[in-house]
Design an enzyme around this catalytic site. Sequence first.
Site, PDB file in Angstrom:
ATOM      1  N   GLY A   1       0.791  -1.631   0.043  1.00  0.00           N
ATOM      2  CA  GLY A   1       0.084   0.218  -0.255  1.00  0.00           C
ATOM      3  C   GLY A   1       0.973   1.161  -0.304  1.00  0.00           C
ATOM      4  N   THR A   2       2.062   1.443  -0.853  1.00  0.00           N
ATOM      5  CA  THR A   2       2.981   2.580  -0.333  1.00  0.00           C
ATOM      6  C   THR A   2       1.818   3.022  -1.529  1.00  0.00           C
ATOM      7  OG1 THR A   2       4.612   1.764  -2.478  1.00  0.00           O
ATOM      8  CG2 THR A   2       5.070   1.301  -0.254  1.00  0.00           C
ATOM      9  N   ASN A   3       1.347   2.824  -2.545  1.00  0.00           N
ATOM     10  CA  ASN A   3       1.199   4.389  -3.213  1.00  0.00           C
ATOM     11  C   ASN A   3      -0.835   4.718  -2.987  1.00  0.00           C
ATOM     12  OD1 ASN A   3       1.692   4.749  -6.729  1.00  0.00           O
ATOM     13  ND2 ASN A   3       2.103   1.988  -6.193  1.00  0.00           N
TER      14      ASN A   3
ATOM     15  N   MET B   1      -3.585  -6.814  -6.987  1.00  0.00           N
ATOM     16  CA  MET B   1      -3.506  -7.814  -7.967  1.00  0.00           C
ATOM     17  C   MET B   1      -3.829  -8.999  -8.365  1.00  0.00           C
ATOM     18  SD  MET B   1      -0.271  -6.603  -8.308  1.00  0.00           S
ATOM     19  CE  MET B   1       0.785  -5.711  -7.423  1.00  0.00           C
TER      20      MET B   1
ATOM     21  N   ILE C   1      -7.306  -9.483 -11.755  1.00  0.00           N
ATOM     22  CA  ILE C   1      -8.084  -9.526 -13.065  1.00  0.00           C
ATOM     23  C   ILE C   1      -9.489  -8.700 -12.504  1.00  0.00           C
ATOM     24  CG2 ILE C   1      -8.482  -9.253 -15.255  1.00  0.00           C
ATOM     25  CD1 ILE C   1      -5.311 -10.091 -15.690  1.00  0.00           C
ATOM     26  N   LEU C   2     -10.183  -7.546 -12.873  1.00  0.00           N
ATOM     27  CA  LEU C   2     -11.269  -7.574 -12.801  1.00  0.00           C
ATOM     28  C   LEU C   2     -11.912  -7.729 -14.498  1.00  0.00           C
ATOM     29  CD1 LEU C   2     -10.901  -4.433 -10.873  1.00  0.00           C
ATOM     30  CD2 LEU C   2     -12.369  -6.773 -10.586  1.00  0.00           C
TER      31      LEU C   2
ATOM     32  N   HIS D   1       0.387   1.177 -12.538  1.00  0.00           N
ATOM     33  CA  HIS D   1       1.277   0.836 -13.774  1.00  0.00           C
ATOM     34  C   HIS D   1       2.500   0.808 -14.049  1.00  0.00           C
ATOM     35  CE1 HIS D   1       1.336  -3.982 -15.670  1.00  0.00           C
ATOM     36  NE2 HIS D   1       2.739  -2.892 -16.212  1.00  0.00           N
TER      37      HIS D   1
HETATM   38  C1  GAR Z   1       3.077  -0.931  -7.483  1.00  0.00           C
HETATM   39  O1  GAR Z   1       4.877  -1.201  -8.242  1.00  0.00           O
HETATM   40  C2  GAR Z   1       2.214  -0.970  -8.687  1.00  0.00           C
HETATM   41  O2  GAR Z   1       2.612  -0.352  -9.694  1.00  0.00           O
HETATM   42  C3  GAR Z   1       2.496  -2.401  -9.128  1.00  0.00           C
HETATM   43  O3  GAR Z   1       1.977  -2.972  -8.067  1.00  0.00           O
HETATM   44  C4  GAR Z   1       2.898  -2.542  -7.006  1.00  0.00           C
HETATM   45  C5  GAR Z   1       1.976  -1.929  -5.476  1.00  0.00           C
HETATM   46  O4  GAR Z   1       3.073  -1.499  -4.782  1.00  0.00           O
HETATM   47  N1  GAR Z   1       1.086  -2.769  -9.300  1.00  0.00           N
HETATM   48  C6  GAR Z   1       0.940  -4.001 -10.986  1.00  0.00           C
HETATM   49  O5  GAR Z   1       1.627  -4.504 -10.925  1.00  0.00           O
HETATM   50  C7  GAR Z   1      -0.549  -3.838 -11.276  1.00  0.00           C
HETATM   51  N2  GAR Z   1      -0.783  -4.747 -12.707  1.00  0.00           N
HETATM   52  P1  GAR Z   1       2.238  -0.462  -3.657  1.00  0.00           P
HETATM   53  O6  GAR Z   1       1.149  -1.715  -2.696  1.00  0.00           O
HETATM   54  O7  GAR Z   1       3.726  -0.955  -2.393  1.00  0.00           O
HETATM   55  O8  GAR Z   1       1.535   0.455  -3.631  1.00  0.00           O
END
Ligand code: GAR
Length: 195
Positions: free
Chosen positions: A12-14, A90, A92-93, A109
Amino acid sequence: MKKIAVLVSGGGTNLQALIDAQGSVLNSGRIALVVANNANAYALERAKKAGIATAVVLKKECGSQKAFEEKLKEVLAEHEIDLIVLAGFMTILTESFTSAYPKRILNVHPSLIPSFCGEGFYGLRVHEEALRYGVKVTGATVHFVNEIPDGGEIIAQKAVYIEEGDTPEILQRRVMEQAEWLLLPMAAEKVCASM
Ligand code: GAR
């Protein structure tokens, strides 16, 4: 103020970048709900610390993809969500979910789409493939989500250089710091402001 739901599966850093952007970059929307498809996602702790409502929806408890997506829709409707942000979600919908929210779902992405994207390209795998191919520039993309995995309209992209000695983990971190954490709040603001 538009009501945003952030869908997560892991660290969940994003999500954290979106939480931190509230009141500065993100002014036209607020995070009203965080939904995880994994009860152990650390992202749930981040949401709780920020006082944001959380929900967990497990595919195996729902029994099928269709029932999983219906349950997600139900939870989103309960909270009157305007915009859905996939932030490391993670799974697909399918069209039965995406068609219910045209131009109302964003995804981040970790590559420059159309490189290293589509089914099977997620998380660290994306960076492993970029290094294996030998590209010198990668980056991140925020796009609308439709029925084609990573195939919706692009909203924003930012390039990040690959450096000598990069490992997938080092590259993942640089792409997050230099691109994802900046791009996602900006894109969410842009979409909320135009709704
Ligand atoms: C992020 O790098 C995001 O872009 C990627 O997973 C990571 C999640 O990190 N998403 C994908 O690959 C989607 N296809 P987070 O949980 O720290 O945000």
